[in-house]
Design a protein around this motif. Structure first.
Motif, PDB file in Angstrom:
ATOM      1  N   HIS A  63       1.044  -1.009   0.237  1.00  0.00           N
ATOM      2  CA  HIS A  63      -0.118   0.251  -0.187  1.00  0.00           C
ATOM      3  C   HIS A  63       0.505   1.283   0.355  1.00  0.00           C
ATOM      4  CE1 HIS A  63       0.488  -0.994   4.427  1.00  0.00           C
ATOM      5  NE2 HIS A  63       1.075   0.759   4.479  1.00  0.00           N
ATOM      6  N   HIS A  65       2.022   5.655   0.799  1.00  0.00           N
ATOM      7  CA  HIS A  65       1.665   6.054   1.755  1.00  0.00           C
ATOM      8  C   HIS A  65       3.077   7.558   1.211  1.00  0.00           C
ATOM      9  CE1 HIS A  65       0.828   4.359   4.852  1.00  0.00           C
ATOM     10  NE2 HIS A  65       0.878   3.202   5.271  1.00  0.00           N
ATOM     11  N   HIS A 107       4.936   0.308   0.607  1.00  0.00           N
ATOM     12  CA  HIS A 107       5.139  -0.857   1.434  1.00  0.00           C
ATOM     13  C   HIS A 107       4.480  -1.853   1.712  1.00  0.00           C
ATOM     14  CE1 HIS A 107       4.455   0.778   6.008  1.00  0.00           C
ATOM     15  NE2 HIS A 107       3.266   0.853   5.067  1.00  0.00           N
ATOM     16  N   GLU A 109       4.297  -4.329   5.018  1.00  0.00           N
ATOM     17  CA  GLU A 109       4.097  -4.844   6.390  1.00  0.00           C
ATOM     18  C   GLU A 109       3.499  -6.390   7.396  1.00  0.00           C
ATOM     19  OE1 GLU A 109       3.223  -0.254   9.293  1.00  0.00           O
ATOM     20  OE2 GLU A 109       2.253  -0.719   6.907  1.00  0.00           O
TER      21      GLU A 109
HETATM   22 MN    MN Z   1       1.422   1.210   5.769  1.00  0.00          MN
END
Ligand code: MN
Length: 289
Positions: A63, A65, A107, A109
């Motif tokens: 996703h 940012h 990125h 996670e």
């Molecule tokens: Mn994130």
């Protein structure tokens, strides 16, 4: 010296899942807006939770940012990160990932592979730190701050230790580079231990209790998994541990600029948000598998 008063003590709101790996309570924005808590514009707290073993690591897939920094502090378990700027890392207990998304990254996670296979307790904080307009489109950056590199201030009489992630405590400087004045202090207090803090009155200041329970200014009780927000008057406050406690103390100079936020993008204007969506759709955030 003037006392910084406690304005509110807030229990963790009901959790929600971010992807399938982050079971979080959203403290900011909530009762307090992004503007009121600036530069801290989002805080998700993953309270301690047992994740059973799995062969497929849980987490959040790719996703984007833009416009701010994501800061992840691991308290239990291990987090893996990969981004389109080519940075990656694994953080464990006491470590911090400080990712400056700025002009934009993709990125993902995840729980780290071995942790996932074994299962275990997971507890973390994810914080979004806003960037002033002049740095929103700067180069992405990644700081991996392992616990052994974090400056530590030992309190007198074995009362505890303050880890200086960013900013400073008792003239000891923190490890993270920040764009605006930000103090992030992980305070580990032994039962009966007391620490005092001092920040400018206008800095937005709050704490999260990650272990144990504490008393602020000798009057306000703050229990496990709760947040306390200080008023913007006064400068000094104390934290006393009723039992062994871990308290994250956050204080930062507000960025007094308009905030226009949508999903994973936080900019100053609506046009900049539309631009972010266009740039994302046109592949300008790079690629990440
Ligand atoms: Mn994130």
């Amino acid at each position: 010296m003037s006392i910084k008063k406690v304005e509110a003590v807030i229990s963790a709101p009901p959790f929600h899942m971010v992807g399938d790996g982050f079971r979080v309570h959203n403290f900011i924005p909530g009762r307090y807006s992004m503007e009121r808590m600036s530069p801290f514009i989002m805080l998700d707290y993953g309270s301690k939770h047992y994740f059973p073993p799995t062969d497929k690591p849980r987490g959040v897939d790719v996703h984007p940012h833009r416009g701010f920094e994501t800061v992840t502090i691991a308290y239990k378990g291990k987090v893996a990160h990969h981004d389109s700027a080519g940075n990656s890392g694994i953080i464990g207990e006491g470590d911090v990932q400080w990712m400056t998304a700025a002009s934009g990254v993709l990125h993902k996670e995840y729980h780290e592979e071995n942790f996932s296979r074994q299962g275990g307790d997971f507890q973390m904080v994810q914080l979004w730190v806003n960037l002033p307009a002049k740095f929103k489109m700067s180069q992405p950056k990644y700081q991996e701050i392992t616990n052994d590199t974090i400056s530590k201030v030992s309190l007198e009489n074995n009362e505890g230790v303050v880890e200086v992630i960013a900013g400073e405590y008792q003239q000891v400087k923190g490890s993270a580079e920040t764009f605006t004045p930000v103090h992030l202090l992980n305070s580990k207090l032994n039962k009966g231990g007391k620490a005092t803090f001092n920040f400018p009155a206008n800095y937005n200041t709050f704490i999260i209790v990650l272990e144990g329970s504490v008393v602020l200014n000798e009057t306000s009780n703050v229990d496990y998994n709760c947040m306390a927000v200080f008023s913007n008057e006064g400068t000094d406050f104390s934290i006393e541990a009723k039992e062994d406690a871990i308290v994250l103390v956050l204080s930062g100079e507000p960025i007094n600029e308009p905030i226009y936020a949508h999903g994973p993008f936080v900019m100053n204007t609506r046009d900049e948000i539309i631009q972010a969506f266009n740039d994302f759709q046109n592949g300008k955030f790079g690629t990440l598998n």
